[in-house]
Design an enzyme around this catalytic site. Structure first.
Site, mmCIF file in Angstrom:
data_model
loop_
_atom_site.group_PDB
_atom_site.id
_atom_site.type_symbol
_atom_site.label_atom_id
_atom_site.label_comp_id
_atom_site.label_asym_id
_atom_site.label_seq_id
_atom_site.Cartn_x
_atom_site.Cartn_y
_atom_site.Cartn_z
ATOM 1 N N GLY A 33 0.829 -1.193 0.000
ATOM 2 C CA GLY A 33 0.000 0.000 0.000
ATOM 3 C C GLY A 33 0.866 1.247 0.000
ATOM 4 N N GLU A 67 12.697 3.400 1.576
ATOM 5 C CA GLU A 67 13.479 2.559 2.476
ATOM 6 C C GLU A 67 14.895 3.138 2.658
ATOM 7 O OE1 GLU A 67 14.740 -2.168 2.908
ATOM 8 O OE2 GLU A 67 13.381 -1.520 1.305
#
Length: 943
Positions: A33, A67
């Site tokens: 998501g 990330e």
């Protein structure tokens, strides 16, 4: 990225798991998501390292970029190590977002633009985070795969690097670190922001000061920023071992090559292996506890092999090798003792487990802190020992430490002593520790020079090892625990037999040996201070001390003859000497310094032997002394100190015989001294003459002007008006007596310091002093004299850095020329409490520091301020101050009702002073045309 997930990255993952690493790999195929999966959020903080594989399509994944941002944030706030791997991409494209990275980011931007309203702002925020993270990661030392390289070999290299970085256990350091943060941060900043080439830094200080702890802390915090690192502990001791430098070379190779151990057969082989191992690597190298030049040469000789950006840190007790390697541009950090509050905190953490002591231990803790003198090692050892102990144990320990130091502290501090190269330096250190701490350096040098210790050279050897320091007053200083260490070295050789000690400094030991008549030839120095109770001993107690060099027996009474008294004495300090003169059989022939202050002497000595070694004679405050010795028997005397000899009436004319030896003569406070001998003018090397307080002195020999080497002349309290009248009366030439222009006195041009405080020098008196040429004068004090202006002869003193005119009651104006033009400090002008002073002028004021406290009539300092009555302010000045339409006379009653007198009612002086100080108050009752603003809002601000 998806382009390497099932190929290169999968192989790397397998290799890391096979090497024993607990490895987490995110899965791009998981539907996450809009938010990064919770599992990844947990895994990054729990990991010690992240491997980022930059590939061509890496930047096309916003999940990878998000990330990366998280990884780099983690690195900024912790020790998280990041290893970038550039897989078939140029690091420049990652750094600058060009090539495939620029195209990928452009594609992401198009996708954001096609989204809903408000996404543009969100895009800009995320893009900024991505680009910063990409640049930061690309700037790190990473690994780059060559186009024609073998992937298996490349993966193996990555595994080895991670094994090296992640297998490094942090060096053990003591808990409760106190007072080292500033130095750790400073060194860490140098590691990252220092020179781009190979940098070298030395951490220097005495034993137990915390050098190794600081170095370990720096190493632990910064190792991750380097490709390799090595911490070589106990460098000096290992170097001196049977295998020499080879064990250190083997450790260095093993740590640089990440655990690969090599047996080195020769030093040359080790050098060549190290050179190859360090090729292309930024290395952090720490050499802990280096003592000698040759120990570090083996490493510093390889400095050119280190990759640019490498850093070498050296800890040492010996500052000398730093000076010997100035060409290497070694930066130096000196570690000092802790402050009192830091010391208390460190002690309490180890003793009580908290920063502050319990209430009933407060005084005891303060006493332990005082005993330790800010030395972290001592605070830690004693804190651990006293932890959980009762008040009685603390008291007992403190009493014991006055005599016997803690063995662990002693052992650590003795390393510096043992590093001294020869017995001369060791004996010098022990003499200072027992007898000379707090004494004048020149006194010690004079005495021990004749003992054959070469003290000037030896002092430097002690200083560079942190065993000794010399303060700004030229006094010898030694840390209390260092001093105790030296004394303990002597005591340990015969703990319960003080008569076998080489030096006796404890009152009890000295007294027991003398009273028991157990002295031996082993004793070289003895100290017995008996300030409160007079002690009577026999001279025979010294008869067997044939090697005695240093003797301090203050306020001790000896009975008996001196024929068998030690004949090798170099220093005799016998304050309170009870006899009227030194006995003729006293062996003075070898003495270099005699200090008999506060004695009962009326004459120095009745002997006739020449005392050729005597350099310093101090008879200060011998209040019954009426005459000086015949100086013909003291041919090499350098310093004569007769301060406070109230009964002294004359100085022997033979003082002129000391023309090439006497450098200092101190007669301060000899109140009955009437004149100085004319032969004083023959003293060719005299540098200091002090006659301050010789209030009966009414004549100064004109021959004084012949002393061309005189640098310091202090004559405070001498009535020069009386001196000039005496000269006028005694002159044999009537023409000179009647000539008002005749000058009666002048000063040697060599003077550097001249003090004429309270000498009754008026303007007229200065006219009797000849033209002054004092090119070297740095200090001039004319305070407490009835002058009205600074004499013309003192206006141009280009070297002067201090001019004192304090409490000159008639001084009205000071005009000074250039002062201290070639000096970095000062100049200073002190006119404090000159109650009549009105103006200070002259070019020196541009750079001069002024002290004007108590000058209540001062109205002008040139180029700084001028006080003028408001009624005298001209129109142009008033306009500059924007004081428009001032009424000439404020309402008198309004002012007086508030205790403020109008200017018209003040004296000229008071008007000047208060017209500025009370300006804001006065303007309340003055109309300022065209402006209803508050009088406190004037353009030049409130006063």
């Amino acid at each position: 990225g998806i382009d390497t997930r099932r190929t290169f990255t999968d192989h790397l993952y397998t290799a890391l798991v096979g090497a024993g690493f607990c490895t987490f790999r995110d899965n791009e195929e998981i539907d996450r998501g809009e938010e990064i999966e919770l599992e990844i959020k947990k895994s990054i903080p729990r990991s010690r390292s992240s491997v980022v594989v930059f590939s061509e399509n890496y930047a096309s994944s916003r999940w990878c970029l998000d990330e990366l941002v998280m990884i780099m944030e983690r690195r900024r706030t912790s020790k998280h190590m990041v290893l970038p791997v550039f897989y078939h991409v140029d690091p420049k494209d990652v750094r600058h977002q060009t090539g495939s990275f620029g195209e990928a980011l452009a594609g992401l931007e198009e996708r954001f633009k096609a989204g809903k309203r408000g996404f543009q702002e969100k895009w800009m925020e995320r893009r900024k985070g991505w680009t910063e993270a990409l640049k930061e990661a690309a700037d790190l030392a990473g690994m780059e795969n060559q186009a024609d390289g073998y992937e298996a070999k490349f993966i193996q290299d990555i595994v080895e690097v991670l094994e090296g970085k992640l297998s490094r256990t942090h060096l053990s350091i003591p808990g409760y670190l106190v007072g080292i943060d500033n130095q750790v941060n400073s060194i860490s900043s140098w590691l990252h922001n220092g020179p781009s080439d190979v940098g070298i830094m030395s951490i220097w200080g005495m034993g137990g000061i915390g050098k190794t702890t600081i170095a370990k802390r720096v190493f632990n915090l910064n190792l991750g920023s380097f490709d390799a690192g090595s911490f070589l502990s106990d460098f000096a001791q290992t170097f001196k071992g049977s295998r020499g430098v080879r064990p250190l070379q083997e450790q260095l190779i093993s740590e640089i090559l990440v655990g690969k151990k090599r047996k080195i057969r020769s030093v040359d082989e080790g050098i060549e292996t190290i050179r190859k191992a360090m090729s292309g690597k930024r290395v952090l190298l720490v050499l802990d506890d280096v003592e000698e030049n040759d120990q570090v040469d083996a490493i510093l000789g390889m400095q050119n092999w280190f990759c640019p950006g490498s850093k070498i840190i050296i800890t040492t007790r010996n500052q000398q090798f730093i000076k010997a390697h100035k060409a290497d541009k070694i930066n130096m950090v000196k570690v000092d003792t802790l402050f009192g509050t830091e010391s208390l905190k460190l002690l309490c953490w180890h003793a009580f487990g908290k920063e502050d002591p319990p209430e009933n231990y407060t005084d005891l803790a303060d006493r332990v802190v005082a005993r330790c003198g800010g030395l972290p090692l001592a605070l830690r050892i004693l804190g651990l020992y006293l932890s959980g102990q009762s008040v009685d144990v603390w008291e007992s320990t403190l009493e014991m430490l006055k005599t016997i130091p803690d063995s662990d502290i002693q052992k650590k501090l003795e390393i510096s002593y043992n590093s001294l190269k020869n017995d001369l330096d060791k004996n010098l250190f022990l003499d200072i520790a027992c007898f000379f701490v707090g004494k004048d350096k020149n006194l010690m040098v004079t005495i021990l020079n004749e003992c054959g210790f070469y003290p000037v050279r030896g002092i430097e050897n002690l200083k560079v090892r942190g065993l000794l320091s010399v303060d700004l007053s030229n006094k010898l200083r030694m840390h209390r625990l260092i001093q105790q260490m030296g004394r303990e070295i002597i005591r340990q050789k015969a703990p319960n037999e003080p008569w076998k000690h080489s030096r006796l400094w404890r009152h009890e030991d000295s007294l027991n040996v003398l009273e028991g008549n157990t002295g031996t030839r082993a004793i070289q120095g003895l100290k017995l201070d008996n300030w409160n109770n007079e002690v009577q001993l026999k001279t025979s107690a010294f008869s067997r001390m044939s090697q005695l060099r240093l003797l301090l027996i203050n306020y001790v009474q000896l009975t008996g003859g001196y024929k068998k008294f030690p004949k090798k004495l170099r220093w005799l300090c016998w304050r309170g000497f009870p006899l009227k003169s030194i006995p003729t059989d006293f062996p003075l022939e070898s003495l270099v310094v005699i200090d008999m202050r506060n004695s009962n002497l009326t004459r120095f000595w009745n002997g006739t032997k020449v005392l050729g070694f005597l350099r310093i004679l101090n008879l200060s405050r011998c209040r019954r002394l009426t005459e000086t010795p015949d100086f013909s028997i003291l041919p090499n005397l350098e310093r004569l100190i007769l301060k406070g000899c109230y009964s002294l009436v004359e100085v022997h004319e033979s003082i002129g015989d000391l023309e090439t030896s006497l450098v200092m003569l101190n007669l301060k406070g000899c109140k009955r001294l009437r004149k100085l001998p004319r032969t004083i003018g023959r003293l060719k090397v005299l540098e200091t003459l002090i006659i301050s307080g010789c209030s009966s002195l009414d004549q100064l020999p004109e021959e004084m002007m012949m002393m061309k080497s005189l640098k310091e002349f202090l004559a405070d309290g001498i009535d020069f008006g009386l001196v000039f009248r005496t000269w006028k009366e005694e002159t044999s030439q009537p023409a000179l007596r009647e000539n008002p222009q005749h000058t009666w006195f002048s000063f040697p041009p060599s003077l550097g310091e001249l003090s004429l405080v309270d000498c009754n020098l008026s303007d007229d008196a200065f006219s009797k002093i000849g033209s002054i040429n004092l090119p070297s004068l740095e200090w001039l004090d004319l305070s407490k004299n009835p002058i009205t202006f600074l004499p013309n002869c003192f206006k141009g003193l280009s070297s002067c850095i201090w001019l004192g005119l304090v409490r000159c009651p008639k001084l009205q104006i000071v005009e000074i020329g250039i002062m201290g033009s070639e000096r970095s400090l000062g100049p200073y002008l002190d006119v404090s409490d000159c109650e009549s002073l009105e103006r200070i002028r002259g070019p020196a004021l541009e750079t001069c520091d002024l002290f004007t406290l108590g000058c209540e009539k001062l109205v002008e300092i040139e180029n700084r301020f001028v006080l003028e009555p408001l009624e005298d302010v001209d129109a142009e000045t008033a306009n500059c101050l924007q004081l428009y339409g001032l009424q000439s006379t404020p309402d008198t009653e309004k002012f007086e009702s508030r205790g403020v007198a109008p200017i018209s009612k003040l004296s000229p002086y008071e008007g000047n002073r208060r017209s500025m100080l009370g300006l804001a108050e006065l303007t309340k009752d003055m109309s300022i045309s065209g402006d209803d603003s508050s009088p406190y809002d004037l353009p030049f601000g409130p006063l």
